[in-house]
Design a protein around this motif. Structure first.
Motif, mmCIF file in Angstrom:
data_model
loop_
_atom_site.group_PDB
_atom_site.id
_atom_site.type_symbol
_atom_site.label_atom_id
_atom_site.label_comp_id
_atom_site.label_asym_id
_atom_site.label_seq_id
_atom_site.Cartn_x
_atom_site.Cartn_y
_atom_site.Cartn_z
ATOM 1 N N ALA A 144 0.855 -1.176 0.000
ATOM 2 C CA ALA A 144 0.000 0.000 0.000
ATOM 3 C C ALA A 144 0.894 1.230 0.000
ATOM 4 O O ALA A 144 1.589 1.499 0.986
ATOM 5 N N ASP A 151 -8.610 -3.317 6.007
ATOM 6 C CA ASP A 151 -8.320 -2.520 4.817
ATOM 7 C C ASP A 151 -6.858 -2.083 4.896
ATOM 8 O O ASP A 151 -6.514 -1.098 5.554
ATOM 9 N N ALA A 180 -4.984 -0.709 2.726
ATOM 10 C CA ALA A 180 -4.677 0.592 2.123
ATOM 11 C C ALA A 180 -4.851 1.724 3.125
ATOM 12 O O ALA A 180 -4.148 2.739 3.053
ATOM 13 N N SER A 181 -5.792 1.540 4.063
ATOM 14 C CA SER A 181 -6.039 2.617 5.036
ATOM 15 C C SER A 181 -4.841 2.830 5.958
ATOM 16 O O SER A 181 -4.699 3.895 6.547
ATOM 17 N N ILE A 193 -4.447 5.556 2.056
ATOM 18 C CA ILE A 193 -4.933 5.489 0.680
ATOM 19 C C ILE A 193 -6.429 5.203 0.702
ATOM 20 O O ILE A 193 -6.888 4.312 1.423
ATOM 21 N N ALA A 194 -7.176 5.968 -0.077
ATOM 22 C CA ALA A 194 -8.637 5.902 -0.016
ATOM 23 C C ALA A 194 -9.186 4.605 -0.611
ATOM 24 O O ALA A 194 -10.146 4.029 -0.083
ATOM 25 N N GLU A 195 -8.613 4.159 -1.704
ATOM 26 C CA GLU A 195 -9.133 2.958 -2.353
ATOM 27 C C GLU A 195 -8.816 1.733 -1.492
ATOM 28 O O GLU A 195 -7.633 1.421 -1.265
ATOM 29 N N PRO A 196 -9.841 1.034 -1.026
ATOM 30 C CA PRO A 196 -9.596 -0.048 -0.061
ATOM 31 C C PRO A 196 -8.907 -1.256 -0.686
ATOM 32 O O PRO A 196 -9.050 -1.528 -1.891
ATOM 33 N N ARG A 197 -8.176 -1.940 0.146
ATOM 34 C CA ARG A 197 -7.542 -3.210 -0.239
ATOM 35 C C ARG A 197 -7.755 -4.177 0.922
ATOM 36 O O ARG A 197 -7.038 -4.116 1.923
ATOM 37 N N TRP A 198 -8.769 -5.023 0.776
ATOM 38 C CA TRP A 198 -9.198 -5.844 1.902
ATOM 39 C C TRP A 198 -8.392 -7.121 2.014
ATOM 40 O O TRP A 198 -8.131 -7.795 1.017
#
Lengths: 149, 236
Positions: free
Chosen positions: A37, A126, A128-129, A133-138
């Protein structure tokens, strides 16, 4: 703590900077699911519950040549227990979890317990958080954590 | 420097204490910190290390420590060690008294090699302050060896270009030395402009070079050094 300081000093002299994508360091274990991320290489894992609280471990390495944000205070963690889905807050009695910067090519790690009304059957983070970073990556962990002895 | 030394003492005594578990009597030392013996490393269940210890270095000021060797030349030092002209070049037929007078009035060039310890603090925009302490013996002329030491303060600015950091600085301070012809300690003002270049071997370790020229007088210097940095790539 001091062993870490001494190890870090020797690592500096030996040139042990974190290499992007390696998920390997003498100072930090990168166990768990790997992802990236922003500037951060992340290893996230679910540990056995502690006092009926789900525990997530984070390991991170900065792949950039400038400091990178590591925001574990605002990382989004959601839990499914039965039919309900809840966003979990970290167990932080001393209010010490704050966003911090990780130096270039450095590594670090933390383990954080989360407050949950019931033991979650699934827990998702998430990644990315962590880097803001706004776009999540779960990254999800389906297996319920067993209580630590 | 004292803080750095104290930190080293803390690290050394603490790690010794933990290594064997009983080597040091912790109650006798004000420096030894309690060990991290928490059963869990989970935040909220541990006392130490505090959360975010991995980022502590960026909360502290950026400090760098250089160790190196410099070559200096000084022109016309008071009580200089000798004239710069080698005696062997004197024509045999020259008038002895005239030659002697000329040589005595000619500016001497003294050269010395110093061992340099440099500690600096970085600020925003690449600005920095550094203190140098240098100790040496004069290398030339060889007729009489004298010792010297330098205490210098530098203010400069630097910028990184890939693996290189280039910088310029103004350096001022004092050279204290023992002239060959005197027994008392003499002092000389040193003011220089300098250029520096550091190559990053790791994010916290550099090898570099420096060259400077005196603003007053004809002296110059050049040197090489190894550097340790508390912030990766010297970023503030």
């Amino acid at each position: 703590m001091h062993a870490v300081a001494v190890a870090t000093a020797f690592s500096v002299l030996a040139g042990c900077a974190y290499r992007a994508g390696s998920f390997d360091s003498v100072n930090q274990d990168f166990t768990g699911s790997h992802t990236r991320a922003g500037c951060l290489d992340l290893a996230i894992d679910r540990r056995p519950d502690l006092d009926r609280r789900p525990v997530v471990s984070y390991a991170f390495g900065n792949t950039c040549e400038e400091p990178a944000l590591v925001d574990l205070a605002n990382v989004v963690v959601v839990a499914r227990a039965g039919d309900s889905i809840d966003t979990l807050k970290p167990y932080d009695p001393e209010q010490e979890i704050v966003p911090r910067e990780l130096d270039a090519r450095a590594v670090g790690g933390e383990a954080i317990a989360y407050m949950a009304a019931a033991p979650p059957s699934q827990l998702c983070v998430d990644a990315a958080s962590i880097a803001g970073i706004a776009e999540p990556r779960w990254i999800c962990f389906a297996t319920a954590g067993k209580e630590a002895p | 420097m004292k803080i750095l030394l104290a930190s080293l003492v803390v690290m050394a005594t603490s790690s010794l204490g933990y290594a064997d578990g009983s080597g040091l009597d912790d109650s006798d030392s004000p420096y030894v910190l309690p060990p991290c013996s928490d059963p869990s490393d989970v935040v909220g269940y541990r006392a130490c290390p505090a959360y975010g210890a991995w980022g502590d270095n960026l909360l502290a000021p950026y400090v760098f420590v250089d160790i190196g060797v410099n070559f200096w030349t000084f022109s016309g030092l008071a009580g200089g060690t000798a004239p710069s002209s080698p005696r062997s070049l004197a024509p045999p037929s020259a008038n002895a008294s005239t030659l002697s007078s000329t040589m005595m009035n000619a500016p001497s060039v003294d050269r010395m090699i110093t061992y340099d310890e440099r500690v600096g603090v970085g600020f925003a925009y690449g600005l920095y302050l550094a203190f140098d302490f240098e100790l040496s013996a004069f290398a030339s002329p060889p007729t009489t060896t004298t010792s010297g030491l330098l205490a210098l303060l530098s203010a400069g600015i630097q910028h990184r270009f890939g693996p290189l950091t280039l910088g310029g600085e103004i350096t001022g301070g004092v050279l204290a030395y023992s002239p060959a012809t005197q027994t008392d300690l003499a002092a000389e003002r040193v003011v220089q402009v300098r250029g520096r270049a550091d190559l990053w071997l790791t994010p916290w370790f550099t090898i570099g070079g420096v060259a400077g020229e005196s603003i007053f007088g004809d002296g110059w210097m050049a040197g090489i050094q190894l550097g340790l940095h508390t912030h990766a790539y010297g970023r503030r």
